[in-house]
Write a protein that holds these residues in place. Structure first.
Motif, PDB file in Angstrom:
ATOM      1  N   GLU A 170       0.807  -1.208   0.000  1.00 53.74           N
ATOM      2  CA  GLU A 170       0.000   0.000   0.000  1.00 53.74           C
ATOM      3  C   GLU A 170       0.848   1.269   0.000  1.00 53.74           C
ATOM      4  N   GLN A 171       2.089   1.179   0.470  1.00 51.61           N
ATOM      5  CA  GLN A 171       2.981   2.343   0.465  1.00 51.61           C
ATOM      6  C   GLN A 171       3.498   2.663  -0.934  1.00 51.61           C
ATOM      7  N   GLY A 172       3.451   1.704  -1.837  1.00 48.46           N
ATOM      8  CA  GLY A 172       3.897   1.918  -3.212  1.00 48.46           C
ATOM      9  C   GLY A 172       4.138   0.610  -3.924  1.00 48.46           C
ATOM     10  N   HIS A 173       3.595   0.481  -5.157  1.00 43.56           N
ATOM     11  CA  HIS A 173       3.765  -0.750  -5.933  1.00 43.56           C
ATOM     12  C   HIS A 173       3.722  -0.418  -7.420  1.00 43.56           C
ATOM     13  N   ILE A 174       4.065  -1.403  -8.241  1.00 41.64           N
ATOM     14  CA  ILE A 174       4.008  -1.237  -9.693  1.00 41.64           C
ATOM     15  C   ILE A 174       2.542  -1.111 -10.106  1.00 41.64           C
ATOM     16  N   PRO A 175       2.193  -0.105 -10.901  1.00 39.33           N
ATOM     17  CA  PRO A 175       0.794   0.081 -11.299  1.00 39.33           C
ATOM     18  C   PRO A 175       0.200  -1.182 -11.922  1.00 39.33           C
ATOM     19  N   TRP A 245      12.757  -0.963  -9.843  1.00 38.88           N
ATOM     20  CA  TRP A 245      11.716  -0.266 -10.613  1.00 38.88           C
ATOM     21  C   TRP A 245      11.725   1.227 -10.277  1.00 38.88           C
ATOM     22  N   GLN A 246      11.858   1.547  -9.000  1.00 35.15           N
ATOM     23  CA  GLN A 246      11.901   2.942  -8.576  1.00 35.15           C
ATOM     24  C   GLN A 246      13.157   3.648  -9.077  1.00 35.15           C
ATOM     25  N   GLN A 247      14.297   2.961  -9.036  1.00 33.67           N
ATOM     26  CA  GLN A 247      15.554   3.564  -9.481  1.00 33.67           C
ATOM     27  C   GLN A 247      15.520   3.941 -10.955  1.00 33.67           C
ATOM     28  N   HIS A 248      14.739   3.225 -11.749  1.00 31.26           N
ATOM     29  CA  HIS A 248      14.617   3.546 -13.176  1.00 31.26           C
ATOM     30  C   HIS A 248      13.590   4.647 -13.424  1.00 31.26           C
ATOM     31  N   GLY A 249      13.000   5.196 -12.366  1.00 34.72           N
ATOM     32  CA  GLY A 249      12.036   6.274 -12.539  1.00 34.72           C
ATOM     33  C   GLY A 249      10.720   5.831 -13.133  1.00 34.72           C
ATOM     34  N   ALA A 250      10.395   4.541 -13.033  1.00 36.07           N
ATOM     35  CA  ALA A 250       9.140   4.027 -13.574  1.00 36.07           C
ATOM     36  C   ALA A 250       7.984   4.463 -12.673  1.00 36.07           C
ATOM     37  N   PRO A 251       6.758   4.499 -13.200  1.00 34.08           N
ATOM     38  CA  PRO A 251       5.615   4.968 -12.406  1.00 34.08           C
ATOM     39  C   PRO A 251       5.331   4.063 -11.210  1.00 34.08           C
ATOM     40  N   VAL A 252       4.814   4.659 -10.137  1.00 37.03           N
ATOM     41  CA  VAL A 252       4.492   3.951  -8.901  1.00 37.03           C
ATOM     42  C   VAL A 252       3.083   4.323  -8.477  1.00 37.03           C
ATOM     43  N   GLY A 255      -1.646   2.892  -2.320  1.00 41.43           N
ATOM     44  CA  GLY A 255      -2.987   2.520  -1.893  1.00 41.43           C
ATOM     45  C   GLY A 255      -3.248   1.039  -1.994  1.00 41.43           C
ATOM     46  N   ALA A 256      -4.461   0.626  -1.609  1.00 41.84           N
ATOM     47  CA  ALA A 256      -4.805  -0.790  -1.564  1.00 41.84           C
ATOM     48  C   ALA A 256      -5.209  -1.365  -2.902  1.00 41.84           C
ATOM     49  N   ASN A 257      -5.527  -0.514  -3.878  1.00 45.65           N
ATOM     50  CA  ASN A 257      -5.970  -0.994  -5.196  1.00 45.65           C
ATOM     51  C   ASN A 257      -4.811  -1.070  -6.165  1.00 45.65           C
ATOM     52  N   PRO A 258      -4.890  -2.003  -7.136  1.00 44.32           N
ATOM     53  CA  PRO A 258      -3.828  -2.113  -8.145  1.00 44.32           C
ATOM     54  C   PRO A 258      -3.624  -0.841  -8.928  1.00 44.32           C
TER      55      PRO A 258
END
Length: 258
Positions: A170-175, A245-252, A255-258
């Protein structure tokens, strides 16, 4: 002699009582642990090991040889680039390619115009490498891949599963990634629900990407083993995980939803 026999009986009785008491303490400890786990919160509850009888029973798949038509080469003597006409190769029904399966099941629908052959230009040293085919691999539970392959699969709307704790997810994941923590009590239920969504062979051959925190984190590998145990044959593990994934600047997404 009677006194000695009485002492021996007393010693044996004491030993038996000690063994019984130790067994009772162990049983009480296990019972207390199960009760505490039952009342724990979702992200702290430990999941009991599930049963996957097919984990070591992966059926062999012998694909018939592809039908290939003769290759026609056209070479010019001017400074124009050399072109090659490459025929399409028939795809077998038992093991479709990832792109064909995605379009068949409907995860990423597209109108495809049938063609007999395509014409490609021989790449120069500055041309990008050809697109990798992510075909099923029933002989192994997963294949580790890096960011470039992960990004390519993400752009194709492939299913992503996050094996970390729900609170971390929930703090941050791949969209688009679903939360599938291997340490939470509902993991087996989620795995079975995914199997119900993809119960046919074509859907089970679709690529799935699993990730966790990278480095020494083995949660993604554990989840890949679970999926392979129920016949998901095209699973990939993002070996460097969400930090990469974060280091490459990809979107994040948060929340609880995908």
């Amino acid at each position: 002699m009677k006194r000695g026999a009485a002492v021996r009986r007393l010693t044996i009785s004491m030993k038996q009582n000690t063994i019984f008491q130790a067994a009772a303490i162990v049983a009480a400890g296990i019972l207390l642990a199960l009760v505490a786990n039952a009342f724990a919160s979702r992200d702290r509850k430990v999941s009991l090991v599930g049963t996957y009888p097919n984990a070591l029973k992966v059926p062999s798949r012998e694909a018939p040889p592809p039908v290939v038509t003769p290759v026609t080469k056209t070479v010019t003597t001017t400074t124009q680039p050399v072109t090659i006409t490459v025929p399409q190769t028939a795809t077998t029904a038992t093991q479709p390619t990832a792109t064909a399966a995605i379009e068949t099941v409907g995860i990423k629908q597209a109108v495809k115009t049938p063609t007999i052959a395509t014409t490609t230009t021989i790449p120069t040293p500055h041309s990008p490498p050809p697109t990798r085919e992510f075909t099923a691999h029933p002989d192994k539970p997963y294949i580790e891949i890096g960011f470039n392959d992960v990004k390519a699969l993400h752009d194709k709307n492939v299913l992503f599963l996050d094996a970390r704790r729900t609170s971390v997810y929930e703090q941050g994941h791949i969209p688009g990634a679903r939360s599938y923590s291997v340490w939470e009590s509902d993991i087996d239920e989620k795995v079975q629900r995914l199997f119900a969504e993809r119960s046919d062979t074509a859907a089970q051959n679709l690529p799935i990407v699993i990730y966790c925190s990278g480095g020494d984190c083995e949660d993604s590998h554990m989840l890949a083993q679970k999926l392979w145990g129920i016949q998901f044959n095209n699973v990939y593990v993002y070996k460097d995980g969400f930090p990469d994934w974060q280091q490459h600047g990809a979107p994040v997404h948060t929340g609880a939803n995908p």
